[in-house]
Design an enzyme around this catalytic site. Structure first.
Site, PDB file in Angstrom:
ATOM      1  N   ARG A 192       0.802  -1.219   0.000  1.00 25.09           N
ATOM      2  CA  ARG A 192       0.000   0.000   0.000  1.00 25.09           C
ATOM      3  C   ARG A 192       0.845   1.285   0.000  1.00 25.09           C
ATOM      4  NH1 ARG A 192      -5.001  -0.164   2.447  1.00 25.09           N
ATOM      5  NH2 ARG A 192      -4.167  -1.833   3.741  1.00 25.09           N
ATOM      6  N   CYS A 198     -25.666  -2.139  -7.893  1.00 24.29           N
ATOM      7  CA  CYS A 198     -26.959  -2.428  -7.284  1.00 24.29           C
ATOM      8  C   CYS A 198     -26.794  -2.975  -5.881  1.00 24.29           C
ATOM      9  CB  CYS A 198     -27.733  -3.402  -8.150  1.00 24.29           C
ATOM     10  SG  CYS A 198     -28.230  -2.589  -9.639  1.00 24.29           S
TER      11      CYS A 198
HETATM   12  N1  LLP Z   1       3.381  -9.073   2.882  1.00 29.35           N
HETATM   13  C1  LLP Z   1       2.400  -9.942   3.154  1.00 29.35           C
HETATM   14  C2  LLP Z   1       2.729 -11.315   3.496  1.00 29.35           C
HETATM   15  C3  LLP Z   1       1.068  -9.523   3.104  1.00 29.35           C
HETATM   16  O1  LLP Z   1       0.094 -10.383   3.383  1.00 29.35           O
HETATM   17  C4  LLP Z   1       0.760  -8.176   2.753  1.00 29.35           C
HETATM   18  C5  LLP Z   1      -0.629  -7.723   2.692  1.00 29.35           C
HETATM   19  C6  LLP Z   1       1.830  -7.313   2.462  1.00 29.35           C
HETATM   20  C7  LLP Z   1       3.130  -7.792   2.542  1.00 29.35           C
HETATM   21  C8  LLP Z   1       1.626  -5.880   2.066  1.00 29.35           C
HETATM   22  O2  LLP Z   1       0.998  -5.145   3.064  1.00 29.35           O
HETATM   23  P1  LLP Z   1       0.793  -3.563   2.852  1.00 29.35           P
HETATM   24  O3  LLP Z   1       2.161  -2.917   2.824  1.00 29.35           O
HETATM   25  O4  LLP Z   1       0.102  -3.366   1.565  1.00 29.35           O
HETATM   26  O5  LLP Z   1      -0.005  -3.151   4.009  1.00 29.35           O
HETATM   27  N2  LLP Z   1      -7.057  -5.667   0.929  1.00 29.35           N
HETATM   28  C9  LLP Z   1      -6.693  -4.983   2.149  1.00 29.35           C
HETATM   29  C10 LLP Z   1      -5.238  -5.174   2.476  1.00 29.35           C
HETATM   30  C11 LLP Z   1      -4.845  -6.620   2.606  1.00 29.35           C
HETATM   31  C12 LLP Z   1      -3.385  -6.798   2.871  1.00 29.35           C
HETATM   32  C13 LLP Z   1      -3.002  -8.217   2.752  1.00 29.35           C
HETATM   33  N3  LLP Z   1      -1.618  -8.473   2.907  1.00 29.35           N
HETATM   34  C14 LLP Z   1      -7.022  -3.505   2.009  1.00 29.35           C
HETATM   35  O6  LLP Z   1      -7.526  -3.099   0.961  1.00 29.35           O
HETATM   36  O7  LLP Z   1      -6.833  -2.741   2.947  1.00 29.35           O
END
Ligand code: LLP
Length: 437
Positions: free
Chosen positions: A297, A365
């Site tokens: 993110r 919807c």
């Molecule tokens: N590494 C692993 C093993 C992960 O499971 C994730 C995210 C990341 C790295 C990256 O995390 P970030 O830096 O993006 O926070 N769909 C959800 C977020 C799910 C994150 C899943 N794993 C949302 O839209 O907030």
């Protein structure tokens, strides 16, 4: 100074002399006209700035490897920008690996994560010589060892553990705690190491991996996590006389979706992590490990925004006014899934125009298809272009074809130029897998 993950808008956002929103010298109203809406846009300078900040912040610890968590946003063009800056990738599926290979990026700097990798995926990653697997469970250990044996390979692996670290984040995206579908419970590490050292001869265990959650606003959990991982490495060393040389602390750094969000900068995270490595390698008398980080993110989110056109409006006297855009929960499921908050601005109005508090609804919807509840906008009218910020992460990658509505296109902008990087889906593509009769 604010870093991209601490800003709602891309770095060069301004109002131009036509009174329109402009980013990287691109007029967003012209952009919407040219490509139609809804339109995902990626501002390349903001993307590069965030990636370079990551590289710079961790450059004090020479043994750092940055893997972009592909699940946040996987398209060939974005991957090429990050790969050209030297980043590798955390991938979780055949599709993510295939997208990289299709973009001409090999998997030699990448890590394969996931809690239910198929044989097809395992074999693909082995054939493409992925750097390492982060093995999630006993089933996978066995499957991977057998596949590596069939291919006469010794595969480098990390094992993923649940480190029991709580983060103040949304329940759905909290993964570091014991009751999680991901990873080996920390108490099982000895069983895993026993198996690998005595039985699974085609696996080369070099490190430990954990991911404690997403949209994290504190630095302390990262300090603690490094301590937990190095503490486990110490226990393994003492018991087996075998010192693991790599740790992966996952991703999770938060971003500013609205002005109330106050995440640390990547420099804050880097200094805490590096300090914890210093402290804990001393404490446990260990060598300095290779450090992997997996930001998703925070790398891409604020580089991305979505342009919509406002269509119908509905005023319920004394209650609220809805303005409806030409997209919604299928191109950005986060508000309906996580009650996520977003900021937006009318792209074709000077600021300080007549302000109005409205609710931005999507066209899908479902009553829950509300993109932004109660936001103050500049006199929003039918036909106006609405820019929703911070949609770079987990929007395109989680998009769907709900209501058989076509997925938007994506454009990358830079220095007054725009380039289509994902075509808008067509009706023919929508039905291409339908079998009629
Ligand atoms: N590494 C692993 C093993 C992960 O499971 C994730 C995210 C990341 C790295 C990256 O995390 P970030 O830096 O993006 O926070 N769909 C959800 C977020 C799910 C994150 C899943 N794993 C949302 O839209 O907030």
């Amino acid at each position: 100074m604010k870093y991209p993950n601490q800003s709602v808008k891309p770095i060069s956002t301004k109002i131009n002399n036509k009174g329109n929103l402009e980013i990287s010298k691109v007029d967003l109203v012209d952009l919407a006209k040219k490509y139609k809406t809804p339109l995902y846009v990626i501002d390349k300078p903001t993307l590069e700035k965030m990636a370079k900040d990551y590289i710079d912040a961790f450059s004090r610890y020479k043994n750092t490897k940055i893997l972009f968590a592909s699940k946040a946003l996987m398209t060939g063009a974005v991957a090429k920008v990050l790969s050209s800056l030297g980043l590798g990738f955390d991938v979780v599926s055949l599709g993510e690996m295939y997208t990289l290979i299709n973009a001409g990026i090999d998997l030699k700097k990448s890590s394969f994560n996931g809690n239910n990798k198929s044989i097809e995926e395992i074999e693909f990653a082995l054939d493409k010589e992925i750097d390492h697997f982060s093995v999630d469970n006993f089933f996978e250990l066995k499957q991977l060892n057998e596949a590596a044996l069939r291919k006469n390979k010794i595969q480098k692996i990390h094992i993923r553990i649940t480190p029991n670290i709580e983060c103040h984040t949304h329940d759905y995206i909290k993964t570091g705690q014991t009751d999680s579908k991901f990873g080996f419970p920390i108490e099982k590490i000895n069983d895993v190491v026993d198996l690998i050292l005595n039985q699974y001869k085609n696996l080369n265990l070099v490190g430990l991996h954990a991911h404690i959650g997403s949209q994290i606003f504190e630095t302390q959990p990262y300090y603690d996590l490094v301590g937990v991982l190095l503490g486990e490495i110490k226990k393994i060393k003492d018991k087996y006389n075998y010192e693991l040389s790599e740790i992966n602390i996952g991703g999770g750094l938060g971003i500013t979706y609205s002005e109330n969000d106050n995440p640390p900068s990547v420099y804050d995270i880097a200094s805490v992590v590096i300090q914890s490595i210093e402290d804990n390698t001393k404490k446990f008398d260990l060598k300095k490990p290779i450090l992997y980080i997996e930001p998703g993110r925070s790398l891409v989110c604020s580089a991305g925004f979505t342009l919509y056109t406002i269509g119908s409006t509905k005023k319920i006297e004394g209650i609220r006014k809805y303005i409806t855009v030409d997209g919604g929960m299928a191109d950005n499921p986060r508000p309906s899934m996580y009650q996520a908050l977003y900021c937006a601005q009318v792209a074709n109005k000077k600021e300080n125009n007549k302000k109005e508090i409205v609710t931005v609804a999507g066209k899908f919807c479902e009553s829950g298809d509300i993109l932004i509840k109660d936001i103050e906008l500049d006199n929003p009218q039918t036909g106006d272009i609405l820019c929703v910020f911070d949609t770079g992460a987990y929007c395109y990658s989680m998009s769907s074809n709900y209501n058989n509505i076509l997925k938007p296109a994506m454009v990358m902008i830079e220095e007054g130029k725009d380039k289509l990087i994902v075509r808008r889906q067509t009706l023919e593509q929508l039905v291409q897998n339908d079998i009629v009769n």
